[in-house]
Enzyme design. Sequence first.
Site, PDB file in Angstrom:
ATOM      1  N   SER A  90       0.846  -1.194   0.000  1.00  0.00           N
ATOM      2  CA  SER A  90       0.000   0.000   0.000  1.00  0.00           C
ATOM      3  C   SER A  90       0.882   1.245   0.000  1.00  0.00           C
ATOM      4  O   SER A  90       2.018   1.226   0.504  1.00  0.00           O
ATOM      5  CB  SER A  90      -0.893   0.014   1.249  1.00  0.00           C
ATOM      6  OG  SER A  90      -1.560   1.271   1.391  1.00  0.00           O
ATOM      7  N   TYR A  95      -2.997  -1.231  10.236  1.00  0.00           N
ATOM      8  CA  TYR A  95      -2.983  -1.514   8.800  1.00  0.00           C
ATOM      9  C   TYR A  95      -1.717  -0.944   8.160  1.00  0.00           C
ATOM     10  O   TYR A  95      -1.014  -1.646   7.419  1.00  0.00           O
ATOM     11  CB  TYR A  95      -4.219  -0.916   8.130  1.00  0.00           C
ATOM     12  CG  TYR A  95      -4.242  -1.105   6.632  1.00  0.00           C
ATOM     13  CD1 TYR A  95      -4.714  -2.287   6.072  1.00  0.00           C
ATOM     14  CD2 TYR A  95      -3.783  -0.101   5.773  1.00  0.00           C
ATOM     15  CE1 TYR A  95      -4.719  -2.473   4.692  1.00  0.00           C
ATOM     16  CE2 TYR A  95      -3.791  -0.275   4.406  1.00  0.00           C
ATOM     17  CZ  TYR A  95      -4.256  -1.456   3.866  1.00  0.00           C
ATOM     18  OH  TYR A  95      -4.251  -1.642   2.493  1.00  0.00           O
TER      19      TYR A  95
END
Length: 240
Positions: A135, A148
């Site tokens: 990400s 996350y």
Amino acid sequence: MKLSNNKILITGGASGIGLGLTERFIKENNTVIICGRRDDVLKEVARKFPSVITKQCDLSNEADRIKLYNWVTVNHSDLNVLVNNAGIQNWMNVSDNDFYPKAENEIEINIVAPVHLANLFTNLKSLNTIINVTSGLAFIPLSKVPVYCATKAFMRSFTLSLRHMLKPTNIEVIEMIPPALNTDLGGKGIHDAHPSVSDFVESIFQQLKDGKTELTFGTSEARANANNEVITDYFNRMNP
């Protein structure tokens, strides 16, 4: 990575980025296997794409991951691409009563599962490609999703090491680095204003055709190439 005539396992392939990759890999004349927890969702994808092979599997469970690998070795021993895509995102604060169990589950799915699967599937003689989905938040965290971001930073580091470790073998390691996209990651409606999965996948496949091993799109390109000054500026803007 060649883009056609592969047999590909995509974890979390029934929704979001995974589903976008599933559809596109099918169009490129690949055999695609997807796995996920929800049997009804898997069946819906199979109805839409009859060539897709589905396997119900809870990747947060170590025994299920081993069963998945053993099933592949028996039924699809020619599988040559593993896409570690499955992931969850929790918007939470460290003071929340349920912070720790959510964090623990997030770490199990986002870190432990892909690390375990990489370890298992590198024993498959036919394997020649591992794709890890990280990400843009691996480079610059959003404090509203603290665990996350940390899991994706871990996977970024692990992917770099994995690529180096596997250089003596015939296994190519690719990192896919999406920005926020219009998916239900983190909850319905949170990312509605962001770019579409289809635009992301189109860009990713062009980069694969160009032979790139770090695949970015939109804001993730700038984040992946940012220096410390830019990272600090990004962080301050993202976390007012």
